[in-house]
Design an enzyme around this catalytic site. Sequence first.
Site, short mmCIF file in Angstrom:
data_model
loop_
_atom_site.label_atom_id
_atom_site.label_comp_id
_atom_site.label_asym_id
_atom_site.label_seq_id
_atom_site.Cartn_x
_atom_site.Cartn_y
_atom_site.Cartn_z
N TYR A 192 0.81 -1.21 0.00
CA TYR A 192 0.00 0.00 0.00
C TYR A 192 0.85 1.27 0.00
O TYR A 192 0.46 2.28 -0.57
CB TYR A 192 -0.95 -0.01 1.20
CG TYR A 192 -2.17 -0.87 0.99
CD1 TYR A 192 -3.30 -0.36 0.36
CD2 TYR A 192 -2.19 -2.19 1.41
CE1 TYR A 192 -4.42 -1.15 0.16
CE2 TYR A 192 -3.30 -2.99 1.21
CZ TYR A 192 -4.42 -2.46 0.58
OH TYR A 192 -5.52 -3.25 0.38
N GLU A 221 -8.36 -7.09 5.42
CA GLU A 221 -7.62 -8.17 4.76
C GLU A 221 -6.91 -9.05 5.78
O GLU A 221 -6.85 -10.28 5.62
CB GLU A 221 -6.63 -7.58 3.75
CG GLU A 221 -7.34 -7.04 2.51
CD GLU A 221 -6.53 -6.01 1.74
OE1 GLU A 221 -5.28 -5.97 1.91
OE2 GLU A 221 -7.14 -5.23 0.99
#
Length: 395
Positions: A95, A137
């Site tokens: 990310y 997640e």
Amino acid sequence: MLSASSAPIIEATLPVVGDHLEAISGVFYQSMIGENPELLNLFSRSAQATGEQRSALAGAVAAYADRLLHGEPESHLVERIAQRHCALGIRPAQYTMVGRYLLGAVKQVLGDAVTPPVAAAWDEVYWLFAAQLIGREARLYAEAGVDGSDPWRRYTVANKILEAQDTVSFVLTPADGRPVPAFAPGQYVTVAADLPGDGTQLRQYSLSQASTGGTLRITVRRVPGGAVSGYLHDTVAAGDTLRISQPFGDLTLRPGDDPLLLISAGVGITPMASILEHVARTQPAREVIAVHADRSPDRHPLRVDMSATGARLRSFRSLVWYQQALPAAEPDTYAGRVDLDRVPVHPDADVYLCGPVPFMQGVRAGLHLRGIPDDRIHYEVFGSEQWRRPVPVAV
């Protein structure tokens, strides 16, 4: 929530970002993959070639920003993307890199309009979004009992079945002899295809049968020029092994006993086959109507399966539309596009859609005209169209 200083900046700049999504996405992918070519394996090359894949991330961030501004729940958007990321093995460290390239693309495309306060506001949106995704997640990986850095498991192809002119099914059993994971009807798996001379490519395929405890089944339509679908059709045979992810996905059957309306086009029939089989096993008295659209009868996959499964229900009806080669004298079979006026839509029906985006948009608009509210229409869209407000489309 967005900070008080960022909210008016995002509200003022969101339309501009939305108007430039395609350009932002193009710069983002070109720079990120150009400098990190190993990431190419995460993305469908055919989807990138058409621009579909390139628009997905920027569109999702814009969608998240839109929901923040309107005070709307963003849980569905986060859940949908988190499920897909887990099926791809996305990790938290990625990310940071993605955010750097995405915000860099916004600055490059919009130029001087991206002042330091604008850049800071969009950075805040991105990291609010990323934090929610990373958290969800992590929980999904834990629930599935897999290591997110290596989510793959080897399966043996027990059988390869020709389902239609350009569609085959693969029946899969775990190569390690351990049990097949349970899954919810409507979920999918990722195939990590090791292409000879072309590295690894990842593709996601819906599971096309209900959870049986013994096998998984995916049904794959050949995509013209598709590297992975071509490999699966032409090279993979019974006895071969494939690397497969755990099942993920949120287009799953909700609890309840209201009438079901399953609407699909093309290979979008695959999750509907899983849902229908599950209902036939667990709720045989439930009323189900299945609607399917395809180009012609010889391209209609899983038709025999759907009919056989439907026969196990107390109340089942199947309606089919073909663009060409209409079979003579077949009941509930029509030429052209789906005509919802011919479909008996129960006012309390739970509806599941799967197919190309324009098809789903048109059907969804038609269902609204029939009085079906959004909270009873379930479908999955992953791309730039997520953030745009729905526009009615005639069926």
